[in-house]
Design an enzyme around this catalytic site. Structure first.
Site, PDB file in Angstrom:
ATOM      1  N   LYS A   1      27.341  38.124  31.403  1.00 39.70           N
ATOM      2  CA  LYS A   1      28.153  36.913  31.273  1.00 39.70           C
ATOM      3  C   LYS A   1      28.418  36.623  29.804  1.00 39.70           C
ATOM      4  O   LYS A   1      27.489  36.331  29.047  1.00 39.70           O
ATOM      5  CB  LYS A   1      27.461  35.692  31.881  1.00 39.70           C
ATOM      6  CG  LYS A   1      28.411  34.474  31.868  1.00 39.70           C
ATOM      7  CD  LYS A   1      27.721  33.162  32.181  1.00 39.70           C
ATOM      8  CE  LYS A   1      27.297  32.419  30.940  1.00 39.70           C
ATOM      9  NZ  LYS A   1      28.409  31.872  30.137  1.00 39.70           N
TER      10      LYS A   1
ATOM     11  N   GLY B   1      20.902  33.671  22.465  1.00 34.42           N
ATOM     12  CA  GLY B   1      21.442  32.326  22.388  1.00 34.42           C
ATOM     13  C   GLY B   1      20.415  31.395  21.767  1.00 34.42           C
ATOM     14  O   GLY B   1      19.568  31.826  20.983  1.00 34.42           O
ATOM     15  N   SER B   2      20.483  30.154  22.153  1.00 31.04           N
ATOM     16  CA  SER B   2      19.633  29.164  21.493  1.00 31.04           C
ATOM     17  C   SER B   2      18.197  29.239  21.999  1.00 31.04           C
ATOM     18  O   SER B   2      17.928  29.693  23.111  1.00 31.04           O
ATOM     19  CB  SER B   2      20.179  27.760  21.739  1.00 31.04           C
ATOM     20  OG  SER B   2      19.940  27.396  23.080  1.00 31.04           O
ATOM     21  N   THR B   3      17.275  28.791  21.161  1.00 34.70           N
ATOM     22  CA  THR B   3      15.868  28.768  21.549  1.00 34.70           C
ATOM     23  C   THR B   3      15.649  27.834  22.735  1.00 34.70           C
ATOM     24  O   THR B   3      14.855  28.138  23.631  1.00 34.70           O
ATOM     25  CB  THR B   3      15.006  28.371  20.344  1.00 34.70           C
ATOM     26  OG1 THR B   3      15.055  29.438  19.385  1.00 34.70           O
ATOM     27  CG2 THR B   3      13.557  28.143  20.732  1.00 34.70           C
TER      28      THR B   3
ATOM     29  N   GLY C   1      16.593  29.680  25.733  1.00 32.45           N
ATOM     30  CA  GLY C   1      15.615  30.762  25.893  1.00 32.45           C
ATOM     31  C   GLY C   1      14.356  30.271  26.587  1.00 32.45           C
ATOM     32  O   GLY C   1      13.806  30.943  27.467  1.00 32.45           O
TER      33      GLY C   1
ATOM     34  N   GLU D   1      16.701  36.873  22.393  1.00 31.45           N
ATOM     35  CA  GLU D   1      17.081  36.835  20.974  1.00 31.45           C
ATOM     36  C   GLU D   1      17.557  35.423  20.706  1.00 31.45           C
ATOM     37  O   GLU D   1      18.649  35.040  21.100  1.00 31.45           O
ATOM     38  CB  GLU D   1      18.235  37.810  20.681  1.00 31.45           C
ATOM     39  CG  GLU D   1      17.939  39.244  20.997  1.00 31.45           C
ATOM     40  CD  GLU D   1      17.081  39.938  19.958  1.00 31.45           C
ATOM     41  OE1 GLU D   1      16.582  39.252  19.028  1.00 31.45           O
ATOM     42  OE2 GLU D   1      16.889  41.149  20.086  1.00 31.45           O
TER      43      GLU D   1
ATOM     44  N   CYS E   1      22.632  33.974  14.083  1.00 35.09           N
ATOM     45  CA  CYS E   1      21.258  33.530  14.337  1.00 35.09           C
ATOM     46  C   CYS E   1      20.343  33.917  13.185  1.00 35.09           C
ATOM     47  O   CYS E   1      19.373  33.239  12.902  1.00 35.09           O
ATOM     48  CB  CYS E   1      20.750  34.084  15.654  1.00 35.09           C
ATOM     49  SG  CYS E   1      21.076  35.830  15.856  1.00 35.09           S
TER      50      CYS E   1
ATOM     51  N   GLU F   1      18.093  24.626  13.174  1.00 37.94           N
ATOM     52  CA  GLU F   1      19.198  25.569  13.092  1.00 37.94           C
ATOM     53  C   GLU F   1      20.521  24.821  13.231  1.00 37.94           C
ATOM     54  O   GLU F   1      20.709  24.060  14.176  1.00 37.94           O
ATOM     55  CB  GLU F   1      19.074  26.613  14.203  1.00 37.94           C
ATOM     56  CG  GLU F   1      20.117  27.696  14.091  1.00 37.94           C
ATOM     57  CD  GLU F   1      19.979  28.772  15.165  1.00 37.94           C
ATOM     58  OE1 GLU F   1      19.761  28.412  16.335  1.00 37.94           O
ATOM     59  OE2 GLU F   1      20.104  29.957  14.826  1.00 37.94           O
TER      60      GLU F   1
END
Lengths: 303, 509, 293
Positions: free
Chosen positions: B215, B267-269, B272, B289, B323, B420
């Site tokens: 996706k 993507g974002s933490t 995640g 990641e 990132c 971030e």
């Protein structure tokens, strides 16, 4: 003359990362300079040329032809600037000066036992004084590369300072002969030495050694000039010489100059191209922009 | 001789001379006043885009079960480019089923030698259509054409090339083991490097014998869909790669689908962590990641001009939507002044604007939401008392743009330093000692990357070994290569992508 | 008159010390015929907290040691165990093993330590790579320890299971906090005594006794624990560690293995507790044929 003991320690000149320099240069070369921007750059580049003949076989006839070309780059194309200067051996200065009198074109002379520089200081100074007395507006000297590579930076420095003094009001261009300096760190040190010793311009090459001017070397020298300007507010000129024979490359150099030192250096008072065949390639491009079709070499006079 | 120094001659050559020597207290440089670069837009004539894109399931483009579509826009113009299908759970189920079938019936059984040739084909076809990919990537995502042309697309093709070669050599990657595929990999990628991330995900998965449901991010689906066209053309067996578009809930449907054996997410933490929770107890393997807040550390013995380039490349590459961006500058006090000064001058030469212009250095922010978030952080920085500096460029009136931004005099406890931002905003701190640099660099929950600038070899190796980060660039920054493993420590995720280590998340034994 | 035996007080191991639990609580352990064996510390979350602090502060020193030196220390553990073999065998028998099984478990544990001792300075070469990037950079990837690892040790194998998990963990430069087998905890404390006399720096291996019921959620949610290895079989627990571990993106893994099998000693377990770090540095290109600068 400055006491050598008071010199900065040129071994502590800023260090240079070779790969980083090449990456930066690659960015300049991907700039896309088109249309009006290109025409402006081409004309500026023409106006920055030191039209050069530095051959053992140079004759008054050759020098006369070059001076005429300097004044009349291409009479069929209106609105062209002249080149900045012609560059000759000291023995041809008087003739060139006469041929160009009344024009804005300067006469530059190589001196100091060009191109090797391997002679005594006395001879180098008298070589310089002779060129100036013959009417040279600018003197292109070579540094003592052997002394430099031995680490004898004070010697190199003092020699440049002495030549500068001998130049009087003539502007001094100091040729580092970067093709013999081996590393970009050395190029940076030699630049710092030359600038500190009073160079009006620093110049890459004699044109007799390969590689001559390259963009990475020139960028390192521009950065030395920038650091000096930051520190003192004083401008120093830059002259890449040898190996710049195409308009495309010249425009890339201008992009590099422009994005490193900015607007103030975009004039032939502060930047020169040492070249002989560059002018015609620039002219072909100017003509192409003006007329449309791609141009052929036979339509532009060589000398 | 000091009196004779430089630039005092008055030759007015061709009356072109500008003011000669400037003697103001702080000599300053000016850029782009006398000579500007006229627009040099990349042509978009040769690209082929449909008005509406379906889902790529089982080798075919199909209409979404929901019949819903959403617009994808060009963030530089805010104009609609195409309509993208919004996949729901039924669509995801169809895609996973197709992938599971393809895995069981074909792909898992196919000799590595044959698998590899399909992957090579894909690599070649990306190269052939590189320009089209670059233009679409830039239109859809806002990144400068120079980057999509010189970085994203070639790296994506190279990634397929690299992993293609592994497909029949896996036994040599892991001594004393016979690696087997996991099955179906569900892969969710971000909007910052749309095609490249698709390559990072798909190539190793296929090489290891897995099938894929991928996706792309909702704002940047187009190049993944163009990749689907290539995959179709390449003759890759139907169902080996399926591409479903949509929003977060489409991603959730992939993560939660029982037929998925492996989840790979970039993507974002925050997301995640949600994924890690979601797959708890399912036995699904995961590669994450996630975010980063990398320190770029400049010592006083660094090659300063190259360090400045590294700083610029670290934070302004891809508008800072990276990132591993070097979003924290740690500069040793002795050189702080000169580094900042050079950085400011360098920022003046960054061309911000139309991403399609070949001279643009900083393109459009990917979305309105992201621009809002960045601007919020800029106000946070101002409120925290940090000193704001932005380049003097003018921004286009349409589209989502942000000036390259510095915050000076920031502290470790500023949110600007800890969180971030994912934009062209650099937080600058100074430090005095090696210990302080190490401590500040590591004092963050993230651990994706770090940068070290010094000329001293033994210091480099000390610093690189002390960084709790998965990628450390010494005297360079933001370099990527298919052979080079990439991934984080701590909250920046786990698993590696790239290189031999990038195979590990896609095999079992 | 027969001599009265001196009974051993079983403690826990935190930061190189062997204290009793701060909570003062215990659970009684009985032998086969119901005879009391020991009052085992019922460690509290505060013990866990202290153990993590100890493990964290030992981390830099342990991972920073020469790999060769770590190898020597692991070998030293094996040497010390060899010398106390009889004690370990007796303890395992007390906890229900046959003599043959106890002997096998002890000798395998010793051999396993020798095995991982050898890996200490070798896995870097097996799992590290030099990556041939296309640009002019030197690029290499090396394994580095993940950091502080929480280990929920195997329940059914009090010594071998513990050693099989702790050894690859510390061989790779990590430090750990271990929850010992609940019903077979005695060997773990004797093992801690061996560690204390084996040049293992304090804090590298911290061993708690107690229950997963009380401690697991704290292990899994602790923000300063980098990885969690769970070696038991409870499905709900397996699920909860992953969920709670998400709080700091903890590397959570379930190692359900038959530790008596030789194939369960391998460097891939060690690799699971490593991070891969990739380093880049430019290579200047002067002096090569055709190069110019």
């Amino acid at each position: 003359m400055k006491n050598s003991n008071a010199l900065p320690d040129f071994r502590t000149s800023p260090v240079v990362d070779h790969v980083g320099i090449e990456e930066r240069v690659a960015r300049f070369t991907t700039r896309s300079i088109k249309k009006a921007s290109k025409v402006q750059a081409l004309k500026l580049a023409l106006n920055m040329i030191d039209l050069t003949t530095l051959e053992g076989k140079d004759t008054p006839g050759k020098v006369a032809q070059m001076c005429y070309k300097a004044l009349h780059l291409c009479d069929q194309l209106p609105g062209l600037p002249t080149v900045a200067a012609v560059c000759v051996y000291p023995t041809h200065v008087r003739q060139a000066k006469a041929a160009l009198s009344g024009s804005p074109i300067k006469v530059a002379s190589v001196a100091t036992a060009f191109p090797s520089g391997n002679t005594t200081r006395e001879i180098k100074l008298s070589d310089t004084r002779f060129a100036v007395s013959e009417g040279a507006d600018e003197v292109d000297m070579v540094i003592s590369r052997g002394e430099f590579l031995q680490g004898n930076y004070a010697f190199v420095h003092d020699e440049i300072a002495a030549v500068k003094e001998a130049c009087g009001s003539a502007r001094l261009k100091v040729i580092l002969e970067t093709g013999e300096l081996s590393t970009l760190d050395n190029v940076r040190r030699a630049s710092d030495i030359a600038i500190h010793a009073g160079a009006d311009f620093i110049k890459t090459s004699t044109g007799k050694i390969q590689p001559a001017a390259t963009m990475p070397v020139t960028l390192v020298m521009l950065q030395a000039i920038k650091d000096h300007y930051y520190k003192t507010g004083k401008m120093v000129g830059m002259k890449p010489a040898g190996g710049i024979s195409t308009a495309k490359l010249a425009v890339q150099y201008l992009v590099m100059l422009h994005e490193t030192l900015g607007d103030a250096w975009m004039t032939n008072q502060w930047f020169r191209f040492g070249a002989s065949s560059l002018a015609n390639d620039l002219l072909m491009q100017v003509a192409k922009e003006a007329r449309g079709p791609y141009q052929g070499k036979d339509y532009f006079s060589n000398d | 001789m000091a009196a004779a120094v430089a630039a005092t001659t008055s030759s007015d050559i061709n009356s072109m001379s500008t003011s000669s020597t400037k003697r103001s207290a702080v000599p300053s440089l000016s850029f782009f006043k006398d000579w500007t670069y006229v627009p040099a837009p990349e042509s978009s004539d040769h690209i082929h885009l449909k008005d509406q894109y379906g889902l790529f399931i089982n080798g075919e483009f199909v209409r979404p079960h929901s019949k819903r579509y959403f617009d994808t826009i060009n963030p530089a113009t805010e104009k609609k480019i195409a309509e993208i299908a919004d996949a729901d759970e039924k669509d995801v189920d169809a895609a996973v089923t197709a992938a599971a079938n393809a895995s069981a019936k074909i792909w898992k059984r196919m000799p590595g030698k044959e698998r590899s040739k399909y992957i090579y084909r894909i690599a070649r076809m990306i190269q052939e259509r590189a320009r089209e990919f670059a233009v679409i990537e830039t239109m859809d995502g806002g990144k400068p054409i120079r980057e999509s042309r010189d970085v994203d697309v070639p790296l994506a093709a190279n990634h397929f090339f690299y992993y293609a070669g592994w497909a029949d050599k896996l036994d040599y990657a892991f001594p004393n083991r016979r690696p087997q595929p996991l099955g179906v990999a569900g892969q969710i990628i971000p909007w910052n490097f749309p095609l490249l991330m698709a390559a990072w995900k798909i190539a190793p998965a296929l090489a290891c014998g897995n099938t894929v449901v991928l996706k792309p991010a909702e704002t940047t689906s187009l190049t993944a869909l163009k990749l689907a066209e290539i995959i179709q053309e390449s003759g890759l067996p139907a169902g080996v790669v399926n591409i479903v578009t949509g929003f977060g809930k489409t991603g959730a449907a992939i993560v939660n689908h029982p037929g998925v054996n492996k989840v790979a997410f970039t993507g974002s933490t925050d997301v995640g962590k949600i994924i890690q929770k979601a797959i708890a107890g399912t036995g699904k393997k995961a590669t994450l990641e996630l975010g980063g807040k990398a320190a770029n550390i400049v010592f006083d013995d660094a090659p300063i001009d190259q360090a400045v380039e590294g700083i610029v490349n670290g934070i302004f590459f891809n508008q800072g939507h990276v990132c591993c961006a070097g979003s924290r500058l740690l500069v040793q006090e002795g050189v702080a002044e000169i580094v900042i000064r050079k950085l400011k001058d360098r920022m003046e030469t960054l061309i911000v604007g139309d991403p399609m212009d070949k001279n643009t250095d900083i393109g459009a922010i990917n979305s309105k939401e992201q621009l809002k978030k960045i601007n919020e952080y800029i106000s946070i920085g101002v409120n925290e008392g940090a000193e704001l500096y932005q380049s003097s460029c003018t921004l286009p009136s349409k589209g989502f743009f942000c000036k390259p931004t510095l915050f000076l005099n920031t502290s470790q406890s500023h949110r600007l330093v800890q969180e971030e931002i994912f934009g062209p905003v650099l937080a600058v701190q100074t430090f005095r000692t090696v210990e302080e640099a190490i401590e500040k660099a590591n004092n963050i929950p993230y651990g994706l990357s770090a940068g070290i600038w010094t000329d001293k070899g033994s210091k480099i190796f000390n610093m690189t070994s002390k960084m709790r980060a998965g990628v450390v660039w010494a005297n360079t920054y933001n370099k990527f290569d298919p052979t080079s493993p990439f991934g984080g420590y701590k909250e920046s995720g786990y698993g590696r992508e790239g290189g031999l280590h990038g195979l590990l998340p896609y095999v079992q034994w | 008159m027969p001599r009265v035996e001196v009974l051993k007080t079983y403690k826990i191991a935190i930061g190189g010390q062997l204290p009793r639990t701060e909570s003062g609580r215990y659970y009684p352990l009985t032998g086969k015929n119901g005879t009391p064996l020991a009052n085992v510390s019922l460690s509290s979350r505060k013990d866990l907290r202290n153990a993590v602090v100890a493990a964290r502060s030992a981390c830099g020193g342990w991972s920073g040691r020469a790999a060769f030196n770590r190898g020597q220390i692991l070998y030293r553990i094996a040497e010390m165990m060899e010398g106390r073999k009889a004690q370990f065998i007796d303890e395992l028998m007390l906890q229900g093993s046959s003599r043959a099984a106890a002997e096998k478990e002890v000798t395998m544990s010793i051999d396993r330590l020798v095995y991982y001792s050898g890996w200490c300075d070798k896995y870097q070469q097996s799992f590290g790579t030099v990556n041939p990037v296309a640009s002019s950079h030197f690029n290499f990837s090396v394994p580095e320890p993940t950091g502080v690892v929480a280990i929920v040790a195997p329940e059914e194998s009090g010594l071998l299971g513990l050693v099989s998990v702790v050894a690859p963990c510390i061989a790779g430069g990590n430090t750990c906090v271990v929850l010992a087998s609940e019903q077979r905890p005695l060997s773990s404390i004797t093992f801690a005594e061996v560690l204390a006399t084996s040049d293992v720096p304090g804090g590298v291996v911290n061993i708690l006794t107690g229950t997963t019921k009380e401690l697991l959620s704290h292990f899994a949610s602790h923000m300063d624990v980098n990885a969690l290895v769970y070696c038991r079989h409870d499905a709900a627990e397996k699920m909860s560690i992953v969920q709670l571990g998400a709080g700091n993106v903890k590397r959570t893994m379930v190692w359900e293995k038959d530790w008596t099998k030789d194939e369960q000693e391998n460097p891939y377990l060690l690799l699971e507790l490593q991070e891969i770090k990739t380093t880049w540095h430019p290579i200047e290109n002067i002096g090569a044929s055709g190069a110019k600068y």
